[in-house]
Scaffold this active site. Structure first.
Site, PDB file in Angstrom:
ATOM      1  N   TYR A   1      66.163  25.543 -59.020  1.00  0.00           N
ATOM      2  CA  TYR A   1      66.139  26.798 -58.675  1.00  0.00           C
ATOM      3  C   TYR A   1      66.575  27.945 -59.995  1.00  0.00           C
ATOM      4  O   TYR A   1      67.237  28.226 -60.365  1.00  0.00           O
ATOM      5  CB  TYR A   1      66.287  27.499 -57.695  1.00  0.00           C
ATOM      6  CG  TYR A   1      65.231  27.782 -56.750  1.00  0.00           C
ATOM      7  CD1 TYR A   1      64.662  28.822 -56.254  1.00  0.00           C
ATOM      8  CD2 TYR A   1      64.935  27.360 -55.328  1.00  0.00           C
ATOM      9  CE1 TYR A   1      63.185  29.216 -55.423  1.00  0.00           C
ATOM     10  CE2 TYR A   1      63.866  26.838 -54.217  1.00  0.00           C
ATOM     11  CZ  TYR A   1      63.372  28.213 -54.685  1.00  0.00           C
ATOM     12  OH  TYR A   1      62.067  28.374 -53.388  1.00  0.00           O
TER      13      TYR A   1
ATOM     14  N   GLU B   1      63.724  26.189 -47.224  1.00  0.00           N
ATOM     15  CA  GLU B   1      62.718  25.094 -47.725  1.00  0.00           C
ATOM     16  C   GLU B   1      63.437  23.712 -47.065  1.00  0.00           C
ATOM     17  O   GLU B   1      63.202  22.342 -45.913  1.00  0.00           O
ATOM     18  CB  GLU B   1      62.795  24.666 -49.333  1.00  0.00           C
ATOM     19  CG  GLU B   1      61.450  25.748 -49.807  1.00  0.00           C
ATOM     20  CD  GLU B   1      61.616  26.483 -50.858  1.00  0.00           C
ATOM     21  OE1 GLU B   1      62.568  25.628 -51.753  1.00  0.00           O
ATOM     22  OE2 GLU B   1      61.416  27.485 -51.002  1.00  0.00           O
TER      23      GLU B   1
END
Length: 402
Positions: free
Chosen positions: A98, A140
């Site tokens: 990310y 997640e």
């Protein structure tokens, strides 16, 4: 929640960012892959990159999230975030990646908007990004923990045990386990990611719905060969159709997917079109395996009987259910029709079709099909909460019709 400092900045700049989000997404991907070409190997679908769908998906999801933060901050798009999170874990995405996305996305915003990106603007959009990213990272992490897996352990090798030619363009692959590690059971409606080594040495991922309930030793999924007029053929589907035979090995992820059959006593209505039959077939198989006594209705639309993939499987499974039935719509019915009640000519129309009371609805097919069916159901008074839909491809934000 977006901070009080950032809220007026995002509100003021959202129109201009929205107007340029497609170009921002385009330059973002170009720059990121230039800096990190390794991400093209096994993580991103380059077919979606080539036709712009991946760029459109990123642009749409960010714009939708930012808009919600401003217009409806107490009701974040959980369906959108859940769909994205399931897709990410099926690809083995890592939390640290990310940061790579952040750095390249912020570069693209500045590259497109230039001097308009002042320090307060940059900080505000940075906050939007990390609000969305951290929500996804947490979701997640929970998904990985729930199946006792990590990003690098979601994959395992399976061997092709059977290949079934369902139609001219659809092949079913039945795969068998190749080791003694525990197999995570799939839930009805879930999919797996297939990671295929291509001739140029790059791995390409594709998601395929599981079409039959697990038996602990095998998994089953169907692949439609992608070929559209004026567009390149799908590279992975073409390779699977042309080259993969019994005895070959395939790498699949653990099953994921948030559109899962609810366990209750309520009636079920499946509405599918084309290859959208695949998750419905999987759900039907689970119902048969569990000996369900629920009322189950399948509505399916296809070009013709010959193109109706998995027709024999779903017909047989419906016959095994105590209260199972099916109606079909064929654009070109031909000379033969199925031996089922309710064979219709043309496009699916549920305006006056009899529906079981208090039913749960599951939709899958092209977006235009699902929007039309969902609109018809809403017009008939079906609550939106009772309608779930599976989306193939990266256009996840488009599935949140509300």
């Amino acid at each position: 929640m977006l901070s009080d400092t950032s809220t007026p900045v995002i509100k003021a700049t959202l129109p201009v960012v929205g107007e340029n989000i497609q170009e921002i997404a385009k330059r973002f991907y170009q720059h990121m892959f230039g800096e990190h070409p390794e991400l093209l190997d096994g993580l991103f679908n380059r077919g979606n990159q080539a036709d712009g769908r991946q760029q459109q998906a990123l642009a749409g999801s960010i714009a939708a999230f930012a808009t919600t933060l401003i217009e409806n901050p107490d009701d974040l798009p959980d369906h959108l975030l859940s769909r994205i999170a399931h897709k990410h874990v099926s690809l083995g995405l890592r939390p640290d990646q990310y940061q790579i996305v952040h750095d390249n996305l912020m570069w693209a915003i500045v590259d497109v908007l230039g001097e308009a990106v002042t320090e307060p603007v940059a900080k505000a959009w940075d906050e939007v990004y990390w609000l969305m990213a951290n929500l996804l990272i947490n979701k997640e992490r929970g998904l990985y923990d729930a199946v006792h897996l990590q990003p690098d352990t979601v994959w395992r090798t399976w061997r092709v045990a059977e290949r079934i030619e369902e139609s001219a363009d659809v092949v079913t692959f039945v795969v068998e386990r190749t080791d003694d590690r525990p197999v995570k059971p799939s839930l009805p409606g879930q999919y797996v990611t297939l990671k295929q080594l291509m001739p140029d040495g790059v791995h390409q991922p594709r998601q395929y719905s599981l079409t039959r309930a697990d038996d602990g030793e095998h998994r089953q999924f169907a692949v439609k060969r992608v070929h559209e007029s004026g567009k390149p053929d799908g590279e992975v589907s073409t390779l699977l159709h042309r080259d993969i035979k019994v005895g070959d090995e395939l790498v699949l992820s653990a099953p994921f997917g948030d559109v899962v059959l609810e366990y209750s006593d309520r009636p079920i209505v499946f509405a599918s079109a084309g290859i959208g039959i695949t998750p419905m077939a999987g759900m039907l198989s689970h119902l048969v395996k569990d000996g369900s006594t629920r009322t189950v209705v399948l509505f399916h639309a296809d070009h013709s009987e010959e193109t109706f993939a998995l027709r024999n499987q779903v017909t047989e499974d419906l016959a095994k259910l105590q209260y199972g039935s099916m109606a079909v719509w064929y654009e070109e019915p031909g000379h033969r029709t199925q031996e089922v009640e309710g064979v219709n000519v043309g496009y699916m129309d549920l305006t006056d079709t009899e529906l079981p009371a208090d039913a749960e609805f599951y939709l899958c097919g092209p977006l235009v099909f699902m929007k039309a069916v969902r609109s018809a159901l809403i017009a008939r008074g079906i609550p939106a909460k009772d309608i779930q839909y599976e989306v193939f491809g990266p256009d996840l934000w488009l599935a949140d019709f509300e």
